[in-house]
Design a protein around this motif. Structure first.
Motif, mmCIF file in Angstrom:
data_model
loop_
_atom_site.group_PDB
_atom_site.id
_atom_site.type_symbol
_atom_site.label_atom_id
_atom_site.label_comp_id
_atom_site.label_asym_id
_atom_site.label_seq_id
_atom_site.Cartn_x
_atom_site.Cartn_y
_atom_site.Cartn_z
ATOM 1 N N ALA A 149 0.825 -1.208 0.000
ATOM 2 C CA ALA A 149 0.000 0.000 0.000
ATOM 3 C C ALA A 149 0.858 1.256 0.000
ATOM 4 O O ALA A 149 0.591 2.205 -0.743
ATOM 5 N N ILE A 150 1.904 1.270 0.826
ATOM 6 C CA ILE A 150 2.756 2.460 0.906
ATOM 7 C C ILE A 150 3.518 2.675 -0.392
ATOM 8 O O ILE A 150 3.602 3.800 -0.906
ATOM 9 N N VAL A 151 4.079 1.611 -0.952
ATOM 10 C CA VAL A 151 4.816 1.755 -2.213
ATOM 11 C C VAL A 151 3.883 2.234 -3.316
ATOM 12 O O VAL A 151 4.253 3.069 -4.152
ATOM 13 N N ALA A 152 2.644 1.718 -3.340
ATOM 14 C CA ALA A 152 1.671 2.179 -4.331
ATOM 15 C C ALA A 152 1.371 3.655 -4.145
ATOM 16 O O ALA A 152 1.272 4.415 -5.121
ATOM 17 N N MET A 153 1.231 4.103 -2.900
ATOM 18 C CA MET A 153 0.979 5.518 -2.644
ATOM 19 C C MET A 153 2.145 6.380 -3.118
ATOM 20 O O MET A 153 1.957 7.465 -3.674
ATOM 21 N N VAL A 154 3.363 5.888 -2.902
ATOM 22 C CA VAL A 154 4.542 6.621 -3.376
ATOM 23 C C VAL A 154 4.490 6.793 -4.887
ATOM 24 O O VAL A 154 4.765 7.876 -5.418
ATOM 25 N N THR A 155 4.113 5.735 -5.598
ATOM 26 C CA THR A 155 4.044 5.835 -7.056
ATOM 27 C C THR A 155 2.889 6.720 -7.502
ATOM 28 O O THR A 155 2.984 7.389 -8.533
ATOM 29 N N HIS A 156 1.811 6.753 -6.740
ATOM 30 C CA HIS A 156 0.685 7.616 -7.080
ATOM 31 C C HIS A 156 1.017 9.094 -6.871
ATOM 32 O O HIS A 156 0.408 9.961 -7.494
ATOM 33 N N PHE A 157 1.971 9.371 -5.984
ATOM 34 C CA PHE A 157 2.391 10.745 -5.747
ATOM 35 C C PHE A 157 3.493 11.187 -6.711
ATOM 36 O O PHE A 157 4.144 12.208 -6.481
ATOM 37 N N SER A 158 3.713 10.423 -7.770
ATOM 38 C CA SER A 158 4.753 10.747 -8.737
ATOM 39 C C SER A 158 4.252 10.465 -10.141
ATOM 40 O O SER A 158 3.157 9.938 -10.337
ATOM 41 N N THR A 159 5.052 10.840 -11.120
ATOM 42 C CA THR A 159 4.752 10.537 -12.517
ATOM 43 C C THR A 159 5.833 9.611 -13.050
ATOM 44 O O THR A 159 6.815 9.308 -12.356
ATOM 45 N N SER A 160 5.694 9.197 -14.297
ATOM 46 C CA SER A 160 6.681 8.309 -14.898
ATOM 47 C C SER A 160 8.070 8.924 -14.873
ATOM 48 O O SER A 160 9.058 8.246 -14.618
ATOM 49 N N GLY A 161 8.148 10.243 -15.112
ATOM 50 C CA GLY A 161 9.438 10.906 -15.168
ATOM 51 C C GLY A 161 10.075 11.179 -13.825
ATOM 52 O O GLY A 161 11.249 11.528 -13.757
ATOM 53 N N THR A 162 9.319 11.036 -12.734
ATOM 54 C CA THR A 162 9.859 11.304 -11.398
ATOM 55 C C THR A 162 9.768 10.088 -10.485
ATOM 56 O O THR A 162 10.069 10.191 -9.300
ATOM 57 N N ARG A 163 9.357 8.951 -11.032
ATOM 58 C CA ARG A 163 9.076 7.793 -10.181
ATOM 59 C C ARG A 163 10.315 7.268 -9.480
ATOM 60 O O ARG A 163 10.280 6.906 -8.296
ATOM 61 N N GLY A 164 11.431 7.191 -10.209
ATOM 62 C CA GLY A 164 12.654 6.712 -9.581
ATOM 63 C C GLY A 164 13.098 7.618 -8.447
ATOM 64 O O GLY A 164 13.519 7.151 -7.390
ATOM 65 N N ARG A 165 12.996 8.934 -8.662
ATOM 66 C CA ARG A 165 13.366 9.898 -7.617
ATOM 67 C C ARG A 165 12.448 9.736 -6.409
ATOM 68 O O ARG A 165 12.908 9.775 -5.254
ATOM 69 N N ALA A 166 11.138 9.560 -6.651
ATOM 70 C CA ALA A 166 10.186 9.418 -5.554
ATOM 71 C C ALA A 166 10.478 8.173 -4.727
ATOM 72 O O ALA A 166 10.517 8.223 -3.490
ATOM 73 N N ILE A 167 10.695 7.051 -5.395
ATOM 74 C CA ILE A 167 10.984 5.811 -4.682
ATOM 75 C C ILE A 167 12.333 5.916 -3.974
ATOM 76 O O ILE A 167 12.514 5.384 -2.871
#
Length: 405
Positions: free
Chosen positions: A129-147
């Motif tokens: 759930a938390i990892v999914a929320m992290v990805t929902h708070f980002s876009t494809s271009g910022t996903r690596g930075r968010a994670i």
């Protein structure tokens, strides 16, 4: 290759709140990881009164890892089916708090094992759930930075938690340590409840034929890679007593070696996340797996504790190069849908590797030879590299969709 301009996009502020809230709970997890092996020395066993303390420690670590890994696929699928994430995080944090308090009220080893299993299940419920929320708070271009940001905060919390656990146990006792863990869990729960909104599954605006929800083999390949690299990292814990003798190392120097992995991983996680956004995820995963092969082999031939510290720091680099890109790539392959269930297969494999690593190392090292586990692990690492290389196809198309909350 990912457009470099995408890495300049701003992240949703809720990502930082979620990451900070998780930091407190992971501090509690780190404290427990230090306290539980020491606490069980004071317990007695009803079914096996003569069981050695080292075996007790191995059992509680394995039980937590297995129950954690077991619960994640179920919670991930249920989270996607209900399209809810926050409630799973709240449930897991509440369970973490309650079990942390209960440790101070048991005196039998079997009860500690049971509580550790329950806590593994509740903690496991939060991970997809938390990892999914992290990805929902980002876009494809910022996903690596968010994670990367999320993983850095998590690793930092766990790392300093072990040190805090040592201080609290020394000066205030185990009960104070367990209650402190509950307090930290409560702070996390409060931050999530008050400042983090619910998120929902969404499909990215643009998708290629590679970004589909039917590529189960690609998720299996990424899960296998995550499992193997965690085995290679955790295998060292079975050999700490042997290293102490072989290297004539002090407990302090060995703790520095263990911490070197956490420190380098925390420092490098976010920069590598940015690199994965800029240059692609699969390439960094392959580099991380490739580098870890000689590093794991080297662990079987160190002659000085300084060499062990350097190799553990390199393992932090390897882990950062694999974990963050794997998570980001998994979300890209899912196309924004069923993120929790897709991610749960990978996080579950990661937890299983944490549980299996010391067991594999201890069994092969104890009954075959000291170096055999490292050769086996390196061979498995090479296989996982080939599996990712030939079975995983990185999506070429990106999106500039704005994150939803």
């Amino acid at each position: 290759m990912v457009n470099a301009e995408n890495t300049k996009e701003k992240l949703d502020p809720k990502l930082y709140i979620l990451s900070i809230s998780k930091l407190f709970k992971d501090m509690g997890t780190g404290i427990l990881a230090f306290l539980i092996p020491l606490y069980i020395v004071q317990t007695h066993s009803f079914f096996a009164p003569g069981i050695p303390d080292v075996v007790k420690a191995g059992i509680v670590a394995t039980v937590f890892g297995f129950s954690n890994a077991f619960s994640q696929p179920f919670s991930g699928r249920l989270s996607d089916r209900l399209d809810k994430r926050k409630s799973f995080v709240i449930f897991g944090l509440a369970g973490f708090m309650v079990v942390s308090v209960l440790y101070s009220h048991v005196s039998m080893f079997e009860h500690v094992v049971l509580l550790r299993a329950v806590q593994g299940i509740t903690v496991g419920a939060t991970v997809p759930a938390i990892v999914a929320m992290v990805t929902h708070f980002s876009t494809s271009g910022t996903r690596g930075r968010a994670i990367g940001i999320y993983s850095s905060m998590r690793g930092f919390g766990y790392g300093i938690g072990a040190m805090i656990g040592g201080i609290v146990a020394t000066y205030f006792g185990f009960t104070a340590g367990f209650y402190l863990c509950a307090l930290l869990g409560f702070i996390s729960l409060l931050l999530v409840q008050l400042f983090v909104g619910e998120t929902h599954n969404r499909h990215e605006k643009r998708r290629t034929k590679d970004q589909n929800n039917d590529g189960a083999s690609q998720f299996h390949a990424l899960s296998f890679a995550m499992f193997i690299i965690m085995v290679g990292i955790m295998i060292i814990f079975a050999f700490l007593p042997e290293y102490e003798v072989r290297l004539q190392a002090s407990e302090l120097s060995l703790s520095i070696a263990v911490s070197a992995y956490v420190i380098s991983r925390v420092i490098l996680q976010t920069p590598i996340g940015v690199l994965s956004d800029r240059y692609g995820r699969k390439r960094l995963i392959l580099y991380g797996l490739l580098l870890n092969i000689p590093v794991v082999l080297g662990l079987g031939y160190v002659t000085r504790v300084e060499e062990l510290i350097v190799l553990r720091a390199l393992q932090g680099l390897c882990m950062a190069s694999v974990e963050t890109p794997v998570m980001a790539l998994a979300v890209e392959l899912a196309g924004g849908a069923s993120v929790s269930s897709r991610i749960s297969s990978i996080t579950s494999a990661q937890a299983a590797g944490t549980a299996f690593g010391p067991l594999i190392g201890g069994f092969l090292g104890g009954y075959v030879s000291f170096t055999m586990p490292f050769y086996v692990c390196a061979a498995m690492m090479a296989i996982s590299l080939l599996v990712v290389m030939y079975m995983v196809t990185e999506p070429k198309l990106t999106t500039n969709a704005s994150p939803d909350a």
